[in-house]
Design a protein around this motif. Structure first.
Motif, PDB file in Angstrom:
ATOM      1  N   MET A   1     100.410  46.524  -9.145  1.00  0.00           N
ATOM      2  CA  MET A   1      99.364  46.067  -9.989  1.00  0.00           C
ATOM      3  C   MET A   1     100.086  45.843 -11.498  1.00  0.00           C
ATOM      4  O   MET A   1     100.815  46.717 -11.837  1.00  0.00           O
ATOM      5  N   ASP A   2      99.730  44.594 -12.098  1.00  0.00           N
ATOM      6  CA  ASP A   2     100.224  44.265 -13.347  1.00  0.00           C
ATOM      7  C   ASP A   2      99.585  45.208 -14.256  1.00  0.00           C
ATOM      8  O   ASP A   2      98.434  45.738 -14.105  1.00  0.00           O
ATOM      9  N   PHE A   3     100.101  45.168 -15.758  1.00  0.00           N
ATOM     10  CA  PHE A   3      99.752  46.113 -16.530  1.00  0.00           C
ATOM     11  C   PHE A   3      98.522  45.820 -16.948  1.00  0.00           C
ATOM     12  O   PHE A   3      97.404  46.711 -17.236  1.00  0.00           O
ATOM     13  N   LEU A   4      98.052  44.499 -17.097  1.00  0.00           N
ATOM     14  CA  LEU A   4      96.737  44.143 -17.879  1.00  0.00           C
ATOM     15  C   LEU A   4      95.691  44.761 -16.785  1.00  0.00           C
ATOM     16  O   LEU A   4      94.490  44.939 -16.954  1.00  0.00           O
ATOM     17  N   GLN A   5      95.895  44.243 -15.331  1.00  0.00           N
ATOM     18  CA  GLN A   5      94.977  44.780 -14.438  1.00  0.00           C
ATOM     19  C   GLN A   5      94.936  46.505 -14.293  1.00  0.00           C
ATOM     20  O   GLN A   5      93.636  46.899 -14.313  1.00  0.00           O
ATOM     21  N   LEU A   6      95.870  47.129 -14.444  1.00  0.00           N
ATOM     22  CA  LEU A   6      95.606  48.514 -14.847  1.00  0.00           C
ATOM     23  C   LEU A   6      94.975  48.986 -15.887  1.00  0.00           C
ATOM     24  O   LEU A   6      94.041  49.744 -15.658  1.00  0.00           O
ATOM     25  N   ALA A   7      95.216  48.208 -17.036  1.00  0.00           N
ATOM     26  CA  ALA A   7      94.381  48.809 -18.278  1.00  0.00           C
ATOM     27  C   ALA A   7      92.837  48.382 -18.089  1.00  0.00           C
ATOM     28  O   ALA A   7      92.180  49.245 -18.465  1.00  0.00           O
ATOM     29  N   LYS A   8      92.719  47.305 -17.365  1.00  0.00           N
ATOM     30  CA  LYS A   8      91.317  46.980 -17.188  1.00  0.00           C
ATOM     31  C   LYS A   8      90.663  47.984 -16.245  1.00  0.00           C
ATOM     32  O   LYS A   8      89.243  48.130 -16.021  1.00  0.00           O
ATOM     33  N   SER A   9      91.326  48.464 -15.306  1.00  0.00           N
ATOM     34  CA  SER A   9      90.962  49.494 -14.145  1.00  0.00           C
ATOM     35  C   SER A   9      90.589  50.799 -14.822  1.00  0.00           C
ATOM     36  O   SER A   9      89.753  51.331 -14.055  1.00  0.00           O
ATOM     37  N   ARG A  10      91.095  51.146 -15.566  1.00  0.00           N
ATOM     38  CA  ARG A  10      91.161  52.470 -15.954  1.00  0.00           C
ATOM     39  C   ARG A  10      89.761  52.987 -16.809  1.00  0.00           C
ATOM     40  O   ARG A  10      89.370  51.869 -17.558  1.00  0.00           O
ATOM     41  N   TYR A  11      89.271  53.862 -16.476  1.00  0.00           N
ATOM     42  CA  TYR A  11      87.894  54.157 -17.170  1.00  0.00           C
ATOM     43  C   TYR A  11      87.664  55.579 -17.413  1.00  0.00           C
ATOM     44  O   TYR A  11      88.599  56.538 -16.900  1.00  0.00           O
ATOM     45  N   SER A  12      86.812  55.771 -18.199  1.00  0.00           N
ATOM     46  CA  SER A  12      86.367  57.440 -18.491  1.00  0.00           C
ATOM     47  C   SER A  12      85.745  58.000 -17.179  1.00  0.00           C
ATOM     48  O   SER A  12      84.455  57.732 -17.099  1.00  0.00           O
ATOM     49  N   CYS A  13      86.534  58.635 -16.498  1.00  0.00           N
ATOM     50  CA  CYS A  13      85.837  59.446 -15.377  1.00  0.00           C
ATOM     51  C   CYS A  13      85.304  60.781 -15.663  1.00  0.00           C
ATOM     52  O   CYS A  13      85.788  61.681 -16.547  1.00  0.00           O
ATOM     53  N   ARG A  14      83.981  60.934 -15.137  1.00  0.00           N
ATOM     54  CA  ARG A  14      83.147  62.158 -15.604  1.00  0.00           C
ATOM     55  C   ARG A  14      82.906  62.652 -14.293  1.00  0.00           C
ATOM     56  O   ARG A  14      81.946  63.644 -14.260  1.00  0.00           O
ATOM     57  N   SER A  15      83.477  62.447 -13.371  1.00  0.00           N
ATOM     58  CA  SER A  15      83.064  63.196 -11.877  1.00  0.00           C
ATOM     59  C   SER A  15      84.501  63.049 -11.222  1.00  0.00           C
ATOM     60  O   SER A  15      85.205  62.051 -10.501  1.00  0.00           O
ATOM     61  N   TYR A  16      84.708  64.392 -10.685  1.00  0.00           N
ATOM     62  CA  TYR A  16      86.145  64.288  -9.855  1.00  0.00           C
ATOM     63  C   TYR A  16      85.734  65.314  -8.508  1.00  0.00           C
ATOM     64  O   TYR A  16      85.017  66.101  -8.333  1.00  0.00           O
ATOM     65  N   LYS A  17      86.767  64.935  -7.636  1.00  0.00           N
ATOM     66  CA  LYS A  17      86.379  65.545  -6.294  1.00  0.00           C
ATOM     67  C   LYS A  17      87.373  66.960  -6.465  1.00  0.00           C
ATOM     68  O   LYS A  17      88.211  67.214  -7.180  1.00  0.00           O
ATOM     69  N   ASN A  18      87.000  67.871  -5.606  1.00  0.00           N
ATOM     70  CA  ASN A  18      87.431  69.235  -5.601  1.00  0.00           C
ATOM     71  C   ASN A  18      88.789  69.147  -4.544  1.00  0.00           C
ATOM     72  O   ASN A  18      88.894  69.781  -3.732  1.00  0.00           O
ATOM     73  N   VAL A  19      89.694  68.395  -5.305  1.00  0.00           N
ATOM     74  CA  VAL A  19      90.877  68.029  -4.455  1.00  0.00           C
ATOM     75  C   VAL A  19      91.967  68.548  -5.657  1.00  0.00           C
ATOM     76  O   VAL A  19      92.089  67.742  -6.566  1.00  0.00           O
ATOM     77  N   PRO A  20      93.056  69.171  -5.359  1.00  0.00           N
ATOM     78  CA  PRO A  20      94.214  69.694  -6.283  1.00  0.00           C
ATOM     79  C   PRO A  20      94.924  68.198  -6.505  1.00  0.00           C
ATOM     80  O   PRO A  20      95.080  67.223  -5.649  1.00  0.00           O
ATOM     81  N   VAL A  21      95.517  68.092  -7.808  1.00  0.00           N
ATOM     82  CA  VAL A  21      96.476  67.066  -8.301  1.00  0.00           C
ATOM     83  C   VAL A  21      98.011  67.425  -7.851  1.00  0.00           C
ATOM     84  O   VAL A  21      98.163  68.730  -8.219  1.00  0.00           O
TER      85      VAL A  21
END
Length: 176
Positions: A1-21
């Motif tokens: 993914m190019d940078f502009l696509q990455l920047a456009k796909s990023r959003y403020s996530c307020r719901s997370y799976k119960n999966v460790p990072v």
């Protein structure tokens, strides 16, 4: 993914799976923050990584949004005003330097399939107390990190962003 696509796909996530990072992914995100530019390369930032459930509850309580404690990781991005560059008129660039580092981290997380959300509306004094931070270290941003439990809104940039013509002035300010 190019940078502009990455920047456009990023959003403020307020719901997370119960999966460790995974630690490797977290270290890549932190490395992106570490290499971020800062005024005069003074790097006045620190990242407190919170994964302990009890401590996460206490940090989340400084914000109040119940969704925050769902995130498997909360990074508290802090600034050291005693080490930051000050412009000749006194403007302190600490918060700017922290913001650049956090932005690098949010984009690195997005590239790795992880969600984040900038949180600045929290009780910084209480957060400082919870984390035992010294007086000269200010918690600036709470950054939850985890696998998104939602899809976000892929059209948010087209629907909620001003046009370039509305925000760009060439060769002098002509707006507002």
């Amino acid at each position: 993914m190019d940078f502009l696509q990455l920047a456009k796909s990023r959003y403020s996530c307020r719901s997370y799976k119960n999966v460790p990072v995974e630690k490797e992914k977290l270290e890549k995100i932190l490395e992106a923050g570490r290499v971020a530019p800062s005024a005069c390369n003074l790097q006045p930032f620190y990242f407190v990584v919170v994964t302990d459930e009890e401590l996460k509850e206490k940090v989340a309580a400084t914000y109040g949004g119940k969704w925050l404690k769902e995130a498997p990781v909360i990074v508290v991005a802090c600034g050291d005003h005693s080490r930051s560059w000050k412009r000749s008129d006194g403007k302190d660039h600490c918060d700017i330097d922290v913001a650049i580092a956090v932005d690098h981290m949010t984009l690195a997380a997005a590239e790795l399939g992880l969600g984040t959300c900038w949180i600045c509306a929290f009780n910084a004094a209480k957060c400082r107390e919870v984390l035992n931070l010294p007086a000269h270290i200010e918690p600036v941003v709470l950054l939850p990190i985890g696998y998104p439990a939602d899809k976000g809104n892929p059209d948010r940039h087209g629907l909620q962003r001003k046009s370039l013509d509305a925000i760009v002035c060439w060769n002098g300010f002509k707006g507002a």
